[in-house]
Design a protein around this motif. Structure first.
Motif, PDB file in Angstrom:
ATOM      1  N   UNK A 151      -4.296  -1.343  26.063  1.00 66.43           N
ATOM      2  CA  UNK A 151      -3.073  -1.401  26.244  1.00 66.43           C
ATOM      3  C   UNK A 151      -1.355  -2.464  26.098  1.00 66.43           C
ATOM      4  N   UNK A 152      -1.848  -3.416  26.650  1.00 64.91           N
ATOM      5  CA  UNK A 152      -1.834  -4.614  26.173  1.00 64.91           C
ATOM      6  C   UNK A 152      -2.278  -6.083  25.978  1.00 64.91           C
ATOM      7  N   UNK A 153      -2.123  -7.124  25.696  1.00 66.00           N
ATOM      8  CA  UNK A 153      -2.577  -8.518  25.312  1.00 66.00           C
ATOM      9  C   UNK A 153      -2.574  -8.899  26.666  1.00 66.00           C
ATOM     10  N   UNK A 154      -3.527  -9.959  27.272  1.00 72.72           N
ATOM     11  CA  UNK A 154      -3.868 -10.497  28.602  1.00 72.72           C
ATOM     12  C   UNK A 154      -4.788  -9.722  28.997  1.00 72.72           C
ATOM     13  N   UNK A 155      -5.330  -8.734  28.655  1.00 66.75           N
ATOM     14  CA  UNK A 155      -5.919  -7.217  29.059  1.00 66.75           C
ATOM     15  C   UNK A 155      -7.108  -7.272  29.427  1.00 66.75           C
ATOM     16  N   UNK A 156      -8.371  -8.872  28.820  1.00 67.25           N
ATOM     17  CA  UNK A 156      -9.286  -8.491  29.035  1.00 67.25           C
ATOM     18  C   UNK A 156     -10.517  -8.379  27.320  1.00 67.25           C
ATOM     19  N   UNK A 157      -8.874  -8.198  26.270  1.00 62.53           N
ATOM     20  CA  UNK A 157      -9.854  -7.291  25.400  1.00 62.53           C
ATOM     21  C   UNK A 157     -10.532  -8.532  24.262  1.00 62.53           C
ATOM     22  N   UNK A 158     -10.266  -9.566  24.101  1.00 59.48           N
ATOM     23  CA  UNK A 158     -11.071 -10.091  23.667  1.00 59.48           C
ATOM     24  C   UNK A 158     -12.508 -10.566  23.759  1.00 59.48           C
ATOM     25  N   UNK A 159     -12.697 -11.015  25.735  1.00 55.42           N
ATOM     26  CA  UNK A 159     -13.709 -11.045  26.084  1.00 55.42           C
ATOM     27  C   UNK A 159     -14.556  -9.193  25.515  1.00 55.42           C
ATOM     28  N   UNK A 251     -22.067  -3.930   6.269  1.00 54.09           N
ATOM     29  CA  UNK A 251     -22.648  -4.060   7.760  1.00 54.09           C
ATOM     30  C   UNK A 251     -22.016  -2.470   8.113  1.00 54.09           C
ATOM     31  N   UNK A 252     -23.175  -2.232   8.772  1.00 57.25           N
ATOM     32  CA  UNK A 252     -23.090  -0.718   9.359  1.00 57.25           C
ATOM     33  C   UNK A 252     -22.396  -0.260  10.481  1.00 57.25           C
ATOM     34  N   UNK A 253     -22.239  -1.118  10.828  1.00 58.96           N
ATOM     35  CA  UNK A 253     -21.593  -1.396  12.291  1.00 58.96           C
ATOM     36  C   UNK A 253     -20.345  -2.709  12.157  1.00 58.96           C
ATOM     37  N   UNK A 254     -18.718  -1.727  12.732  1.00 59.74           N
ATOM     38  CA  UNK A 254     -17.789  -2.125  11.605  1.00 59.74           C
ATOM     39  C   UNK A 254     -16.840  -1.878  13.531  1.00 59.74           C
ATOM     40  N   UNK A 255     -16.537  -3.221  14.375  1.00 63.14           N
ATOM     41  CA  UNK A 255     -15.608  -3.548  15.401  1.00 63.14           C
ATOM     42  C   UNK A 255     -14.694  -3.992  15.212  1.00 63.14           C
ATOM     43  N   UNK A 256     -13.594  -2.916  15.975  1.00 64.21           N
ATOM     44  CA  UNK A 256     -12.253  -3.380  15.557  1.00 64.21           C
ATOM     45  C   UNK A 256     -11.029  -3.315  17.727  1.00 64.21           C
ATOM     46  N   UNK A 257     -10.734  -4.687  17.090  1.00 61.40           N
ATOM     47  CA  UNK A 257     -10.049  -5.185  18.475  1.00 61.40           C
ATOM     48  C   UNK A 257      -8.239  -4.471  18.601  1.00 61.40           C
ATOM     49  N   UNK A 258      -8.102  -3.732  18.859  1.00 57.05           N
ATOM     50  CA  UNK A 258      -6.322  -3.559  18.669  1.00 57.05           C
ATOM     51  C   UNK A 258      -5.367  -3.904  19.253  1.00 57.05           C
ATOM     52  N   UNK A 259      -4.673  -4.310  20.134  1.00 53.09           N
ATOM     53  CA  UNK A 259      -3.565  -4.006  21.353  1.00 53.09           C
ATOM     54  C   UNK A 259      -1.884  -2.794  20.923  1.00 53.09           C
ATOM     55  N   UNK A 260      -2.167  -3.308  19.565  1.00 52.03           N
ATOM     56  CA  UNK A 260      -0.884  -2.510  18.701  1.00 52.03           C
ATOM     57  C   UNK A 260      -0.816  -1.121  18.510  1.00 52.03           C
ATOM     58  N   UNK A 261      -2.221  -0.514  19.210  1.00 52.61           N
ATOM     59  CA  UNK A 261      -1.994   1.042  18.830  1.00 52.61           C
ATOM     60  C   UNK A 261      -1.986   1.600  19.353  1.00 52.61           C
TER      61      UNK A 261
END
Length: 445
Positions: A151-159, A251-261
């Motif tokens: 939902x925002x940056x600095x929310x643990x999404x990088x981890x 690659x058959x596994x595709x991971x996306x980390x987003x914080x502006x969606x």
């Protein structure tokens, strides 16, 4: 006659030098589309500006050839008898050949780009990787896509994003929607963000996207894959769209980390019958995330802007969980910190669709290495993923100021209550850990 020929030779050398500078300038503008003429060009005018630069270079190359011919015809015998002049002429002829080859190469690249743009417009239903109605990798395995929405940056999404990327044969895209933000100079919207995510899912990597990767401090920051982590002497080749597409398709596994969606935008992706897609929503106490954003000068503190977005995501997540059973999961940063192994196991079971599965050994190793406490004299990296999670989830209580605390609590009261967190109302209570963060507890866990 000899003196006159030398004067002519010097003049022609100067003209050749000027022409070479023009050619080099054009080449620089072509290879760096964000500079020169295209500095202020919009996305729609990028290709036009590049063609204009190519035309200028073509004209300059022709002029260079003409000057070489003049030197040859006018000086004739004198040049032939002058070893130094002959050497200069040969150098100019070699330069002319180099620039002629460069002209041909750029024409070929331009034609390739036109073909790529046309292919990108083809509907995904005609994609060569669609077999029996399902998206497959180029190795013949069904593709699984994981979208981590913060939902925002600095929310643990990088981890959490790093944890999700602990698969074999994985492509991890770290905030690819930032490309839209940079190009449009505006906030990411559903109309601009979701098409880009769909392009990433189907490996429709455009030349514009690959060019943007070259502007990053490290392309691996965005496109996390072995091909962008290796040393490369020529990034124009290493980050060529075709190379990125092939790496993605493999690659058959595709991971996306987003914080502006936003979570409300996920339906078009979840409705795509060709893709096995799962969505994880991660939310954190805004007193921790917003204070951290402001402290590290990532964004101006504006709880009035962010808390309605956080709340909408929290409203949408349970609705999507009902609409798409087994494909949407909502968790909080605080839950992940308090029970890292348990939550990691829950996420693993959610992704593979097995409620009794044991945590992957690779995931377990990652968690063991990243939730341990750093040594007392070790600085914690702002963007790092190693934390003492039992302390980290409410570490903000020791450093937040009273003004910021009251500002966030006033704007985010509804969010905090939905999360089940207490409002402290004063810095004194926030500092006193005998007051639990959680409504249903008298003391911290």
């Amino acid at each position: 006659m000899h003196m006159s020929s030398n004067m002519i030779f010097r003049k022609q050398i100067i003209l050749v030098a000027v022409t070479i500078c023009v050619v080099l300038s054009c080449l620089q503008n072509i290879n760096n589309p964000d500079k020169g003429r295209q500095e202020n060009a919009g996305e729609a005018n990028r290709l036009t500006a590049q063609k204009e630069n190519l035309q200028q270079m073509t004209a300059a190359v022709r002029e260079l050839k003409r000057l070489v011919d003049i030197l040859t015809s006018h000086l004739g015998q004198d040049i032939a008898l002058n070893p130094k002049a002959l050497l200069e002429r040969r150098k100019m002829e070699e330069l002319a050949k180099v620039f002629s080859d460069a002209e041909k190469e750029n024409v070929e690249e331009e034609e390739e780009e036109d073909v790529e743009q046309l292919s990108e417009e083809v509907d995904s239903s005609n994609h060569t990787d669609i077999i029996d109605g399902r998206l497959m990798s180029s190795t013949g395995k069904p593709v699984r896509v994981v979208v981590l929405v913060g939902s925002t940056a600095r929310s643990g999404t990088s981890f959490l994003g790093e944890l999700l990327s602990q698969f074999d044969n994985v492509l991890y895209l770290f905030e690819p929607e930032l490309h839209v933000r940079v190009v449009t100079k505006e906030m990411v919207t559903e109309e601009t963000g979701i098409p880009l995510l769909k392009d990433m899912i189907y490996c429709h990597i455009s030349r514009n996207f690959s060019t943007w990767l070259r502007t990053r401090a490290s392309s691996f920051n965005i496109f996390r894959h072995p091909i962008t982590k290796t040393h490369c002497k020529n990034w124009s080749t290493c980050l060529a769209p075709s190379r990125l597409r092939n790496a993605c398709r493999g690659e058959h596994i595709r991971v996306m980390k987003v914080i502006r969606i936003r979570m409300a935008w996920m339906r078009p992706l979840l409705d795509d019958p060709q893709v096995d897609l799962k969505v994880i929503h991660l939310v954190r106490d805004p007193r921790g995330s917003l204070f951290s954003m402001a402290k590290h000068q990532l964004h101006k503190l504006d709880p009035g802007l962010y808390c309605p977005l956080i709340e909408d995501d929290m409203i949408q997540t349970p609705r999507l969980m009902l609409e798409y059973p087994g494909r949407v999961l909502g968790i909080t940063y605080e839950q992940l910190c308090l029970d890292p192994m348990g939550k990691a196991t829950e996420i693993w079971r959610f992704l593979i669709g097995d409620d009794s599965a044991k945590l992957s050994p690779r995931w377990a190793l990652y968690m063991e290495n990243h939730v341990s406490r750093p040594s007392a004299n070790q600085l914690v990296d702002v963007y790092g993923t190693v934390r003492n999670t039992n302390e980290q989830y409410q570490a903000w209580r020791a450093s937040i100021t009273e003004h910021v605390l009251l500002d966030i609590e006033a704007s985010c009261e509804s969010v905090l209550r939905k999360l089940g967190y207490n409002l402290f109302g004063s810095l004194e209570r926030a500092r006193n850990t005998s007051y639990s963060l959680f409504m249903n507890q008298d003391k911290p866990v």
